[in-house]
Write a protein that holds these residues in place. Structure first.
Motif, PDB file in Angstrom:
ATOM      1  N   VAL A  88       1.059  -1.274   0.137  1.00 12.94           N
ATOM      2  CA  VAL A  88       0.032  -0.064   0.027  1.00 12.94           C
ATOM      3  C   VAL A  88       0.913   1.201  -0.007  1.00 12.94           C
ATOM      4  CG1 VAL A  88      -1.735   1.317   1.192  1.00 12.94           C
ATOM      5  CG2 VAL A  88      -1.894  -1.249   1.268  1.00 12.94           C
ATOM      6  N   ASP A  89       0.744   2.297  -1.095  1.00 15.99           N
ATOM      7  CA  ASP A  89       1.538   3.388  -1.089  1.00 15.99           C
ATOM      8  C   ASP A  89       0.746   4.636  -0.885  1.00 15.99           C
ATOM      9  OD1 ASP A  89       4.263   2.082  -1.606  1.00 15.99           O
ATOM     10  OD2 ASP A  89       3.295   1.606  -3.452  1.00 15.99           O
ATOM     11  N   ILE A  90       1.120   5.532  -0.369  1.00 14.04           N
ATOM     12  CA  ILE A  90       0.509   6.872  -0.509  1.00 14.04           C
ATOM     13  C   ILE A  90       1.494   7.692  -1.293  1.00 14.04           C
ATOM     14  CG2 ILE A  90      -0.107   9.170   1.098  1.00 14.04           C
ATOM     15  CD1 ILE A  90      -1.532   6.195   1.901  1.00 14.04           C
ATOM     16  N   THR A  91       0.724   8.210  -2.616  1.00 13.87           N
ATOM     17  CA  THR A  91       1.477   8.622  -3.507  1.00 13.87           C
ATOM     18  C   THR A  91       0.896   9.736  -4.422  1.00 13.87           C
ATOM     19  OG1 THR A  91       2.886   7.821  -5.361  1.00 13.87           O
ATOM     20  CG2 THR A  91       0.822   6.851  -4.953  1.00 13.87           C
ATOM     21  N   HIS A  92       1.446  10.385  -5.299  1.00 11.80           N
ATOM     22  CA  HIS A  92       0.870  11.016  -6.414  1.00 11.80           C
ATOM     23  C   HIS A  92       0.789  10.113  -7.424  1.00 11.80           C
ATOM     24  CE1 HIS A  92       0.966  15.210  -4.624  1.00 11.80           C
ATOM     25  NE2 HIS A  92       2.137  14.849  -3.991  1.00 11.80           N
ATOM     26  N   HIS A  93      -0.159  10.023  -8.345  1.00  7.00           N
ATOM     27  CA  HIS A  93      -0.221   9.180  -9.414  1.00  7.00           C
ATOM     28  C   HIS A  93      -0.698   9.902 -10.555  1.00  7.00           C
ATOM     29  CE1 HIS A  93      -1.118   5.577 -11.761  1.00  7.00           C
ATOM     30  NE2 HIS A  93      -0.221   4.940 -11.086  1.00  7.00           N
ATOM     31  N   SER A  94      -0.290   9.415 -11.659  1.00  9.00           N
ATOM     32  CA  SER A  94      -0.853  10.178 -12.880  1.00  9.00           C
ATOM     33  C   SER A  94      -2.306   9.823 -13.225  1.00  9.00           C
ATOM     34  CB  SER A  94      -0.092   9.550 -14.339  1.00  9.00           C
ATOM     35  OG  SER A  94      -0.261   8.214 -14.437  1.00  9.00           O
ATOM     36  N   ALA A  95      -2.698   8.619 -12.584  1.00 11.65           N
ATOM     37  CA  ALA A  95      -4.285   8.422 -12.541  1.00 11.65           C
ATOM     38  C   ALA A  95      -5.200   9.540 -11.654  1.00 11.65           C
ATOM     39  CB  ALA A  95      -4.607   7.078 -12.387  1.00 11.65           C
ATOM     40  N   PHE A  96      -4.597  10.093 -10.948  1.00 12.17           N
ATOM     41  CA  PHE A  96      -4.916  10.850  -9.871  1.00 12.17           C
ATOM     42  C   PHE A  96      -5.251  12.241 -10.161  1.00 12.17           C
ATOM     43  CE2 PHE A  96      -3.175   8.056  -6.230  1.00 12.17           C
ATOM     44  CZ  PHE A  96      -4.074   7.015  -6.498  1.00 12.17           C
ATOM     45  N   PRO A  97      -6.193  13.303  -9.956  1.00 11.07           N
ATOM     46  CA  PRO A  97      -6.187  14.702 -10.270  1.00 11.07           C
ATOM     47  C   PRO A  97      -4.792  15.213  -9.879  1.00 11.07           C
ATOM     48  CG  PRO A  97      -8.086  13.953  -9.085  1.00 11.07           C
ATOM     49  CD  PRO A  97      -7.246  12.763  -9.096  1.00 11.07           C
ATOM     50  N   ALA A  98      -4.664  16.293 -10.682  1.00  6.80           N
ATOM     51  CA  ALA A  98      -3.551  16.895 -10.169  1.00  6.80           C
ATOM     52  C   ALA A  98      -3.271  17.262  -8.714  1.00  6.80           C
ATOM     53  CB  ALA A  98      -3.228  18.197 -11.136  1.00  6.80           C
ATOM     54  N   ASP A  99      -2.152  17.352  -8.149  1.00  2.00           N
ATOM     55  CA  ASP A  99      -2.092  17.759  -6.656  1.00  2.00           C
ATOM     56  C   ASP A  99      -2.418  16.864  -5.701  1.00  2.00           C
ATOM     57  OD1 ASP A  99      -0.475  19.867  -7.539  1.00  2.00           O
ATOM     58  OD2 ASP A  99      -1.743  21.236  -7.536  1.00  2.00           O
ATOM     59  N   ALA A 100      -3.344  15.771  -6.245  1.00  2.00           N
ATOM     60  CA  ALA A 100      -4.107  15.053  -5.152  1.00  2.00           C
ATOM     61  C   ALA A 100      -2.816  13.968  -4.706  1.00  2.00           C
ATOM     62  CB  ALA A 100      -5.127  14.196  -5.916  1.00  2.00           C
ATOM     63  N   VAL A 101      -3.083  13.556  -3.650  1.00  2.00           N
ATOM     64  CA  VAL A 101      -2.245  12.644  -2.828  1.00  2.00           C
ATOM     65  C   VAL A 101      -3.263  11.292  -2.652  1.00  2.00           C
ATOM     66  CG1 VAL A 101      -1.024  11.662  -0.769  1.00  2.00           C
ATOM     67  CG2 VAL A 101      -0.739  13.966  -1.560  1.00  2.00           C
ATOM     68  N   GLY A 102      -2.918  10.130  -3.199  1.00  2.00           N
ATOM     69  CA  GLY A 102      -3.996   9.205  -3.196  1.00  2.00           C
ATOM     70  C   GLY A 102      -3.294   7.958  -2.546  1.00  2.00           C
TER      71      GLY A 102
END
Length: 120
Positions: free
Chosen positions: A32-46
């Protein structure tokens, strides 16, 4: 007053969401990773949840979360792969659950008849 959450607030929200997502998952994630991802909205941490070579785990997770898993064909080193992905949002935190597994190769049936000339 600033209504845009700070990086710390986004991280804390993602940590909380990760805890809830793992607790609700019928299958045990590998990482399980807490991360920024290209699939997430800009600036979102998911939250990115990886089920190691476990498409069934992703499908079970998706069913509990009420989202539809998606399967995508790919390949690595000439071997066919299937990526199984489920994504959504929990309390404003985006998540992505996924796995990558090799497609099962077709295995020819074994000939169980005795070889000629061999006494049974």
């Amino acid at each position: 007053m600033n209504s845009h959450p700070s990086q710390r607030e986004r991280l804390m929200a993602a940590l909380s969401a990760a805890e809830n997502l793992v607790a609700q998952s019928p299958a045990e994630p590998y990482t399980v990773d807490i991360t920024h991802h290209s699939a997430f909205p800009a600036d979102a941490v998911g939250v990115q949840i990886f089920f190691r070579q476990d498409p069934g785990g992703v499908r079970e997770f998706a069913a509990v979360m009420g989202v539809e898993p998606v399967e995508m064909a790919s390949e690595f080193g000439g071997r066919p792969l299937v990526d199984t992905v489920a994504s959504g949002d929990l309390d404003g935190v985006p998540y992505l659950a996924w796995t990558r597994a090799y497609k099962a190769a077709e295995v020819p049936a074994l000939d169980t008849a005795p070889a000629s000339g061999v006494a049974a």
